[in-house]
Enzyme design. Structure first.
Site, short mmCIF file in Angstrom:
data_model
loop_
_atom_site.label_atom_id
_atom_site.label_comp_id
_atom_site.label_asym_id
_atom_site.label_seq_id
_atom_site.Cartn_x
_atom_site.Cartn_y
_atom_site.Cartn_z
CB ALA A 97 -0.85 -0.19 1.23
N PRO A 98 0.42 2.25 -0.62
CG PRO A 98 -0.88 3.83 -1.66
CD PRO A 98 -0.86 2.51 -1.23
CD1 TRP A 99 4.30 7.19 0.09
CD2 TRP A 99 2.80 9.01 0.21
NE1 TRP A 99 4.42 8.15 -0.86
CE2 TRP A 99 3.69 9.08 -0.93
CE3 TRP A 99 1.73 9.87 0.51
CZ2 TRP A 99 3.41 10.28 -1.93
CZ3 TRP A 99 1.56 11.00 -0.64
CH2 TRP A 99 2.24 11.10 -1.65
CE LYS B 2 6.46 -2.37 1.16
NZ LYS B 2 6.66 -0.86 1.55
N PRO B 3 2.61 -1.72 4.27
CG PRO B 3 2.30 -0.69 6.51
CD PRO B 3 2.61 -2.13 5.98
CB SER B 4 4.15 3.89 2.60
OG SER B 4 5.43 4.54 2.54
CD GLU B 5 9.25 3.04 2.19
OE1 GLU B 5 8.42 2.27 2.19
OE2 GLU B 5 10.09 3.43 1.59
CB SER C 75 3.87 4.84 -8.62
OG SER C 75 4.86 3.99 -8.50
CB ALA D 62 6.85 3.49 -12.45
CD GLU E 121 -7.61 -0.52 -7.34
OE1 GLU E 121 -7.64 0.48 -8.17
OE2 GLU E 121 -8.35 -1.44 -7.25
CB CYS F 250 -4.93 7.62 -6.96
SG CYS F 250 -6.21 7.09 -6.15
CD GLU G 189 -0.39 9.68 -9.90
OE1 GLU G 189 0.59 8.82 -9.86
OE2 GLU G 189 -1.33 9.42 -9.20
#
Ligand code: NAD
Length: 504
Positions: free
Chosen positions: A158-160, A184-187, A238, A240, A262, A296, A393
């Protein structure tokens, strides 16, 4: 001013959640969580390395068969309890989310936490409604039935930008369907994902069903995607990184993993010349600035039909200038900082390059004189359709506005992007909005609004924005696999179809 929570004390045992408890990571590295509004370090932790991912996957694999065998009703009860616990702990969740992301407490309290509670309640219901075709004799000689089964161990990344809601969107459908998960969330933003896993155990979801590993993409993320005991990868982030994750999931281990992506977005906001101007201006500013533009689905490219163009840009500039930047813990604050100084600098560089390429920065376009990672709400006009600020973006509080003449042109400009996550169209004419809904290529098209989401309805993209849906029954289905059970009902040894192979 609301009080900032003490994350160092809360996560003193460690910032990994494996087999039902907080433990330290073992990567030998150090990672910090920073309050982006002040630059202060709020937690220093040891991030996850491959051994921590292995331990979490092992815990999930051990817990999944028992959880998968629980009845839908039992899983549903636990998810209802989880919804209740998050509601009870709403302030704790909201303040932790604001601390690590810089979100105004008004946003975390009014959107992130209630959205998560509602999602948990929704999936508590969805757990009891696995859908499929009716069992029956689709061939005269057989009864066919559908079994909808869990996939096994799911690895989610997941992102932050919305860490708590992302944890909810990943964990809830997976667990409702009887899977176990390693998230795993964003660090940068691990706090509320760990609290979510803790609440899941308190709600009676067995230890090991929900695990959280907090570490970087290369160290922990890639190992999780490649792990042979992980049957499905669900990724939000993202485009990428999504491509890299897709490549790993296709080649790792013995099988091809189920994949749910996503990815990024670059949402158009199309204003036709009969639109309610005030509604469009308010919608554009709220849609562009929500979560400091780190959304997003945020409105990023407004296309405005020529007769309304000047009034629209004037209105947006005036409303943006009224938005108050400030301490996220002050309930009067409208807009917080970006998630990090690096993200703030990235956004600033996009705007600087647009300016250098000849675009006009009507308002904003600078970091204010504040200590945190703030950037002013920014309106850009005069950028070319093929310019970077219109195509890439930015993920910050920046809206580009471009004019168009005919309806055909407005729709074509909206579709002129590799992305396809969300879009909106603004008009009082039902035929124009119907056409926009039909012709704009995106996973969500709002008509006369931009941003609202709802647990019952899917969220997910077309094209470079990925595939697979979050939220809704569609998401629940993605975390199940369908088995066709076909049973002979004739009892005959010699079946007619055998003639295609040998003479009876
Ligand atoms: P990101 O792609 O940099 O990171 C997302 C996650 O992937 C993080 O947990 C990161 O640690 C991990 N990661 C990074 N490299 C990895 C690798 N090589 N292997 C495995 N995992 C890796 O994205 P971000 O900067 O955290 O978030 C912003 C992006 O997320 C934007 O593009 C935004 O559009 C997108 N996003 C999409 C949605 C959606 O629903 N489509 C929702 C929110 C955010």
């Amino acid at each position: 001013m609301a009080p900032r929570p003490d994350a160092a004390e809360r996560f003193a045992p460690g910032a990994q959640f494996v087999a039902g408890r907080l433990v330290p990571g073992t990567s030998g590295r150090t990672q910090t969580v920073t309050d982006p509004a002040t630059g202060a370090e709020v937690l220093r932790y040891e991030p996850a390395g491959p051994a921590d991912v292995d331990a979490a996957v092992a815990a999930a694999a051990a817990a999944q068969p028992g959880w998968g065998a629980a009845t839908p009703g039992e899983r549903s009860e636990a998810l209802y309890r989880l919804a209740g616990l998050i509601a009870e702990r709403a302030q704790e969740f909201a303040y932790a989310e604001s601390l690590q992301c810089g979100k105004p407490v008004r946003l975390s309290t009014g959107f992130d936490v209630p959205g998560t509670v509602d999602n948990a309640a929704f999936f508590a219901g969805a757990a009891r409604l696995p859908e499929g075709k009716a069992a029956g004799e689709y061939s005269a000689d057989h009864t066919s039935a559908i079994r909808r089964e869990p996939v096994g161990v799911v690895g989610s990344i997941a992102p932050w930008n919305y860490p708590l809601q992302m944890a909810a969107w990943k964990v809830l459908p997976a667990v409702a369907a009887g899977n176990a998960i390693v998230l795993k969330p964003s660090e940068l933003t691990p706090l509320t994902s760990l609290m979510f896993a803790d609440a899941a155990v308190d709600a009676g979801i067995p230890a090991g069903v929900v695990n959280v590993v907090c570490g970087t993409g290369p160290d922990a993320g890639e190992h999780l995607v490649s792990h042979p005991d992980v049957a499905m990868t669900s990724f939000t982030g993202s485009t990428a990184v999504g491509r890299r994750v897709a490549a790993l999931a296709a080649t790792a281990g013995a099988g091809v993993k189920r994949l749910h992506l996503e990815l990024g977005g670059k949402a158009p906001f199309v204003v036709f010349d009969d639109a309610d101007l005030e509604a469009a201006v308010h919608g554009a500013v709220a849609g562009a600035l929500i979560n400091t533009g780190q959304d997003c689905t945020a409105a990023t490219r407004a296309y405005v039909q020529r007769p309304l163009y000047d009034a629209f840009t004037d209105g947006v500039a005036a409303l943006m200038a009224r938005v108050r930047l400030g301490d996220p813990f002050d309930p009067a604050t409208d807009l917080g900082p970006l998630v990090s100084y690096a993200q703030r600098d990235r956004v600033a560089a996009f705007v600087d390059r647009a300016r250098a390429a000849g675009a006009r920065v009507v308002t904003g376009g600078r970091a204010p004189d504040l200590k945190g990672a703030y950037y002013e709400p920014t309106l850009v006009t005069g950028a070319a359709q093929d310019s970077e600020i219109v195509r890439s973006e930015v993920f910050g509080p920046v809206l580009a506005v471009l004019p168009f003449d005919t309806d055909d042109e407005g729709i074509a400009l909206a579709n002129d992007t590799p992305y396809g996550l969300a879009a909106s169209a603004w008009s009082r004419d039902a035929y124009r909005t119907a056409r926009a809904a039909r012709e704009i290529r995106a996973g969500c098209v709002w008509l006369n609004d931009h941003i609202p989401i709802i647990s019952e309805m899917p969220h997910g993209g077309y094209r470079a924005s990925g595939f697979g849906k979050d939220m809704s029954a569609y998401s629940f289905e993605e975390y199940t696999q369908i088995k066709h059970v076909m049973q002979d009902i004739t009892g005959t040894a010699r079946k007619e179809w055998h003639r295609t192979v040998f003479t009876l």
